[in-house]
Design a protein around this motif. Structure first.
Motif, PDB file in Angstrom:
ATOM      1  N   PHE A 156       6.180 -10.238   3.227  1.00  0.00           N
ATOM      2  CA  PHE A 156       5.964 -10.411   4.657  1.00  0.00           C
ATOM      3  C   PHE A 156       6.388 -11.802   5.109  1.00  0.00           C
ATOM      4  O   PHE A 156       7.094 -11.968   6.118  1.00  0.00           O
ATOM      5  CB  PHE A 156       4.493 -10.161   4.988  1.00  0.00           C
ATOM      6  N   ASN A 157       5.986 -12.830   4.365  1.00  0.00           N
ATOM      7  CA  ASN A 157       6.343 -14.193   4.740  1.00  0.00           C
ATOM      8  C   ASN A 157       7.860 -14.399   4.721  1.00  0.00           C
ATOM      9  O   ASN A 157       8.408 -15.117   5.567  1.00  0.00           O
ATOM     10  CB  ASN A 157       5.660 -15.194   3.814  1.00  0.00           C
ATOM     11  N   LYS A 158       8.529 -13.776   3.767  1.00  0.00           N
ATOM     12  CA  LYS A 158       9.991 -13.865   3.691  1.00  0.00           C
ATOM     13  C   LYS A 158      10.627 -13.192   4.907  1.00  0.00           C
ATOM     14  O   LYS A 158      11.546 -13.751   5.528  1.00  0.00           O
ATOM     15  CB  LYS A 158      10.475 -13.222   2.394  1.00  0.00           C
ATOM     16  N   MET A 159      10.156 -12.005   5.254  1.00  0.00           N
ATOM     17  CA  MET A 159      10.703 -11.291   6.413  1.00  0.00           C
ATOM     18  C   MET A 159      10.509 -12.086   7.697  1.00  0.00           C
ATOM     19  O   MET A 159      11.434 -12.237   8.505  1.00  0.00           O
ATOM     20  CB  MET A 159      10.032  -9.919   6.541  1.00  0.00           C
ATOM     21  N   LEU A 160       9.298 -12.606   7.893  1.00  0.00           N
ATOM     22  CA  LEU A 160       9.003 -13.330   9.123  1.00  0.00           C
ATOM     23  C   LEU A 160       9.736 -14.666   9.161  1.00  0.00           C
ATOM     24  O   LEU A 160      10.236 -15.087  10.213  1.00  0.00           O
ATOM     25  CB  LEU A 160       7.494 -13.542   9.249  1.00  0.00           C
ATOM     26  N   GLY A 161       9.830 -15.333   8.010  1.00  0.00           N
ATOM     27  CA  GLY A 161      10.579 -16.582   7.947  1.00  0.00           C
ATOM     28  C   GLY A 161      12.048 -16.371   8.294  1.00  0.00           C
ATOM     29  O   GLY A 161      12.650 -17.183   9.013  1.00  0.00           O
ATOM     30  N   ASP A 162      12.634 -15.289   7.803  1.00  0.00           N
ATOM     31  CA  ASP A 162      14.033 -14.987   8.107  1.00  0.00           C
ATOM     32  C   ASP A 162      14.230 -14.753   9.602  1.00  0.00           C
ATOM     33  O   ASP A 162      15.226 -15.201  10.197  1.00  0.00           O
ATOM     34  CB  ASP A 162      14.496 -13.759   7.327  1.00  0.00           C
ATOM     35  N   GLY A 180      -0.966  -0.882  -0.863  1.00  0.00           N
ATOM     36  CA  GLY A 180      -0.545   0.493  -0.667  1.00  0.00           C
ATOM     37  C   GLY A 180      -0.499   0.860   0.801  1.00  0.00           C
ATOM     38  O   GLY A 180      -0.294   0.006   1.678  1.00  0.00           O
ATOM     39  N   ALA A 181      -0.755   2.125   1.076  1.00  0.00           N
ATOM     40  CA  ALA A 181      -0.495   2.696   2.393  1.00  0.00           C
ATOM     41  C   ALA A 181      -1.317   2.082   3.515  1.00  0.00           C
ATOM     42  O   ALA A 181      -0.856   2.012   4.659  1.00  0.00           O
ATOM     43  CB  ALA A 181      -0.739   4.207   2.350  1.00  0.00           C
ATOM     44  N   THR A 182      -2.551   1.642   3.247  1.00  0.00           N
ATOM     45  CA  THR A 182      -3.413   1.152   4.325  1.00  0.00           C
ATOM     46  C   THR A 182      -3.458  -0.374   4.415  1.00  0.00           C
ATOM     47  O   THR A 182      -4.337  -0.933   5.077  1.00  0.00           O
ATOM     48  CB  THR A 182      -4.851   1.695   4.167  1.00  0.00           C
ATOM     49  N   ALA A 183      -2.507  -1.050   3.772  1.00  0.00           N
ATOM     50  CA  ALA A 183      -2.413  -2.504   3.920  1.00  0.00           C
ATOM     51  C   ALA A 183      -2.204  -2.849   5.392  1.00  0.00           C
ATOM     52  O   ALA A 183      -1.597  -2.085   6.152  1.00  0.00           O
ATOM     53  CB  ALA A 183      -1.252  -3.037   3.085  1.00  0.00           C
ATOM     54  N   ILE A 215       7.915  -4.633  10.969  1.00  0.00           N
ATOM     55  CA  ILE A 215       7.702  -5.560   9.855  1.00  0.00           C
ATOM     56  C   ILE A 215       6.689  -4.979   8.878  1.00  0.00           C
ATOM     57  O   ILE A 215       6.896  -5.003   7.657  1.00  0.00           O
ATOM     58  CB  ILE A 215       7.230  -6.933  10.375  1.00  0.00           C
ATOM     59  N   LEU A 216       5.590  -4.458   9.392  1.00  0.00           N
ATOM     60  CA  LEU A 216       4.571  -3.866   8.523  1.00  0.00           C
ATOM     61  C   LEU A 216       5.138  -2.677   7.752  1.00  0.00           C
ATOM     62  O   LEU A 216       4.923  -2.533   6.546  1.00  0.00           O
ATOM     63  CB  LEU A 216       3.361  -3.422   9.349  1.00  0.00           C
ATOM     64  N   ARG A 217       5.893  -1.846   8.452  1.00  0.00           N
ATOM     65  CA  ARG A 217       6.487  -0.667   7.806  1.00  0.00           C
ATOM     66  C   ARG A 217       7.488  -1.087   6.732  1.00  0.00           C
ATOM     67  O   ARG A 217       7.481  -0.551   5.616  1.00  0.00           O
ATOM     68  CB  ARG A 217       7.165   0.196   8.872  1.00  0.00           C
ATOM     69  N   ASP A 218       8.336  -2.054   7.049  1.00  0.00           N
ATOM     70  CA  ASP A 218       9.328  -2.532   6.076  1.00  0.00           C
ATOM     71  C   ASP A 218       8.650  -3.179   4.870  1.00  0.00           C
ATOM     72  O   ASP A 218       9.093  -3.008   3.727  1.00  0.00           O
ATOM     73  CB  ASP A 218      10.279  -3.531   6.729  1.00  0.00           C
ATOM     74  N   MET A 219       7.575  -3.914   5.123  1.00  0.00           N
ATOM     75  CA  MET A 219       6.848  -4.555   4.028  1.00  0.00           C
ATOM     76  C   MET A 219       6.275  -3.509   3.075  1.00  0.00           C
ATOM     77  O   MET A 219       6.305  -3.686   1.851  1.00  0.00           O
ATOM     78  CB  MET A 219       5.735  -5.440   4.600  1.00  0.00           C
ATOM     79  N   THR A 221       7.433  -0.469   2.525  1.00  0.00           N
ATOM     80  CA  THR A 221       8.435   0.401   1.889  1.00  0.00           C
ATOM     81  C   THR A 221       9.470  -0.340   1.061  1.00  0.00           C
ATOM     82  O   THR A 221      10.196   0.284   0.292  1.00  0.00           O
ATOM     83  CB  THR A 221       9.173   1.244   2.953  1.00  0.00           C
ATOM     84  N   VAL A 222       9.529  -1.671   1.188  1.00  0.00           N
ATOM     85  CA  VAL A 222      10.615  -2.393   0.526  1.00  0.00           C
ATOM     86  C   VAL A 222      10.539  -2.271  -0.998  1.00  0.00           C
ATOM     87  O   VAL A 222      11.567  -2.248  -1.683  1.00  0.00           O
ATOM     88  CB  VAL A 222      10.629  -3.879   0.967  1.00  0.00           C
ATOM     89  N   GLY A 223       9.340  -2.154  -1.544  1.00  0.00           N
ATOM     90  CA  GLY A 223       9.220  -1.975  -2.990  1.00  0.00           C
ATOM     91  C   GLY A 223       9.885  -0.687  -3.452  1.00  0.00           C
ATOM     92  O   GLY A 223      10.520  -0.647  -4.518  1.00  0.00           O
ATOM     93  N   PHE A 224       9.756   0.346  -2.642  1.00  0.00           N
ATOM     94  CA  PHE A 224      10.382   1.622  -2.989  1.00  0.00           C
ATOM     95  C   PHE A 224      11.890   1.572  -2.752  1.00  0.00           C
ATOM     96  O   PHE A 224      12.649   2.271  -3.428  1.00  0.00           O
ATOM     97  CB  PHE A 224       9.719   2.747  -2.196  1.00  0.00           C
ATOM     98  N   ASP A 225      12.324   0.728  -1.818  1.00  0.00           N
ATOM     99  CA  ASP A 225      13.758   0.507  -1.642  1.00  0.00           C
ATOM    100  C   ASP A 225      14.342  -0.139  -2.900  1.00  0.00           C
ATOM    101  O   ASP A 225      15.414   0.246  -3.380  1.00  0.00           O
ATOM    102  CB  ASP A 225      14.017  -0.395  -0.431  1.00  0.00           C
ATOM    103  N   ILE A 226      13.631  -1.129  -3.423  1.00  0.00           N
ATOM    104  CA  ILE A 226      14.077  -1.794  -4.660  1.00  0.00           C
ATOM    105  C   ILE A 226      14.118  -0.789  -5.805  1.00  0.00           C
ATOM    106  O   ILE A 226      15.073  -0.758  -6.596  1.00  0.00           O
ATOM    107  CB  ILE A 226      13.142  -2.970  -5.003  1.00  0.00           C
ATOM    108  N   LEU A 227      13.088   0.051  -5.884  1.00  0.00           N
ATOM    109  CA  LEU A 227      13.026   1.076  -6.927  1.00  0.00           C
ATOM    110  C   LEU A 227      14.240   1.998  -6.855  1.00  0.00           C
ATOM    111  O   LEU A 227      14.863   2.320  -7.876  1.00  0.00           O
ATOM    112  CB  LEU A 227      11.739   1.887  -6.767  1.00  0.00           C
TER     113      LEU A 227
END
Length: 324
Positions: A156-162, A180-183, A215-219, A221-227
């Motif tokens: 999240f900090n990386k996304m917002l910093g960018d 997980g899902a309810t973060a 941002i919340l949605r991308d945060m 799902t990004v782990g699954f994008d990497i996967l």
């Protein structure tokens, strides 16, 4: 370099990434790897040991061992368990029963030798496993730490910093709750060097309004994008675990969002989730309560309800399995 033993349980992608990352930090002088497949562990240890010959790396002792090595360990990192695959549809909970069983076996073995070491959990579903490890084995609450939303917060900090064109390390903002899902993100507490989130557009010359939902949605799902792209995740979670190792070994008393069984924070008990916590050589010294606004409190309550429903399902399954 500090004097202390680190035990890493599991020599898969994450365990090996932690081994190699922690060596660069020069914060422990003794590392033991425990793995069911001893040849795999020996290979990882042998490969990693050669890096100690380079000038940037201390002459750390690295070896393969058994659970008896936990007896005098300062820190134990548990990485063992099944991993998320591309067919899991982005749900870490599919690993629930299998990884609870694996964790239970690991904790049975650890507690034969120690309840003094600080245990760092990285396996999924993280928050449920933290709850099981602490409540079923009589382990001191402050010594069971889940990496929790530490990696989520870094993402999240990386996304917002960018978006704002600044170093992510200047962003103060936490992802809290479930890994997980309810973060959720308590946006009323997010700032950059004291500049409130609502002033970002003006202060950083943004031409578009920041999309908090995206941002919340991308945060999430990004782990699954990497996967999907590389077949597994390892670097981020490894550095999350190493951040905790450093904080503990150096007695930093830094504040990190980690998973712990709550004992009254926000009036909540009997569930594990991530809140900002003070990390020292003793483990978790204090769990802090951010001033959540109404939306943040609703999101916290939703997270608690979700996790407790999973724990009830787990308890019911255990009762049925035992014939009760």
């Amino acid at each position: 370099m500090k004097s202390g033993k680190l035990v890493i349980i599991g020599a898969g992608n994450v365990g090996s990434a932690i081994l190699n990352s922690v060596l660069r930090l020069n914060v422990v002088n003794d590392i033991v790897v425990i793995n069911r497949n001893q040849d795999k562990a020996r290979g990882e240890v042998l490969d990693a040991s050669h890096t100690t010959a380079f000038v940037y790396s201390a002459n750390t002792s690295i070896r393969v061992g058994g659970y008896e090595e936990c007896a005098d360990a300062k820190i134990i990192i548990i990485t063992s368990g099944a991993n998320i695959t591309q067919g899991n549809n982005g749900d870490r909970m599919v690993l629930l029963e299998q990884n609870v069983a694996i964790l239970s076996e690991v904790m049975d073995n650890i507690t034969k030798y120690t309840r003094d070491a600080i245990v760092i959990l990285v396996s999924n579903p993280l928050d449920v496993l933290v709850y099981v490890a602490q409540t079923r084995f009589g382990y001191p609450r402050e010594k069971i730490i889940g990496t929790g939303t530490l990696l989520d917060t870094a993402r999240f900090n990386k996304m917002l910093g960018d978006i704002c064109g600044v170093d992510a390390k200047n962003v103060t903002g936490y992802v809290l709750g479930e890994h997980g899902a309810t973060a959720f993100i308590p946006w009323n507490t997010v700032n950059i060097v004291g500049i409130a989130f609502d002033d970002f557009e003006k202060q950083f010359g943004l031409t578009e309004k920041i999309d908090k939902d995206k941002i919340l949605r991308d945060m999430k799902t990004v782990g699954f994008d990497i996967l999907a792209l590389k077949g597994h995740t390892s670097s981020g979670v490894a550095l999350s675990a190493c951040r905790l190792v450093t904080a503990i070994m150096r007695n930093e008393k830094c504040i990190l969002p980690v998973s712990i069984v709550l004992d009254g924070q926000y009036g909540v008990t009997d569930v594990a989730l991530s809140l900002p916590s003070v990390i020292s050589e003793n483990g978790i010294e204090r769990v802090l309560e951010l001033p959540l606004d109404e939306k943040g409190r609703m999101e916290l309550d939703h997270c608690v309800s979700h996790l407790k429903s999973i724990l009830r399902t787990l308890a019911a399954g255990k009762s049925n399995a035992s014939g009760k």
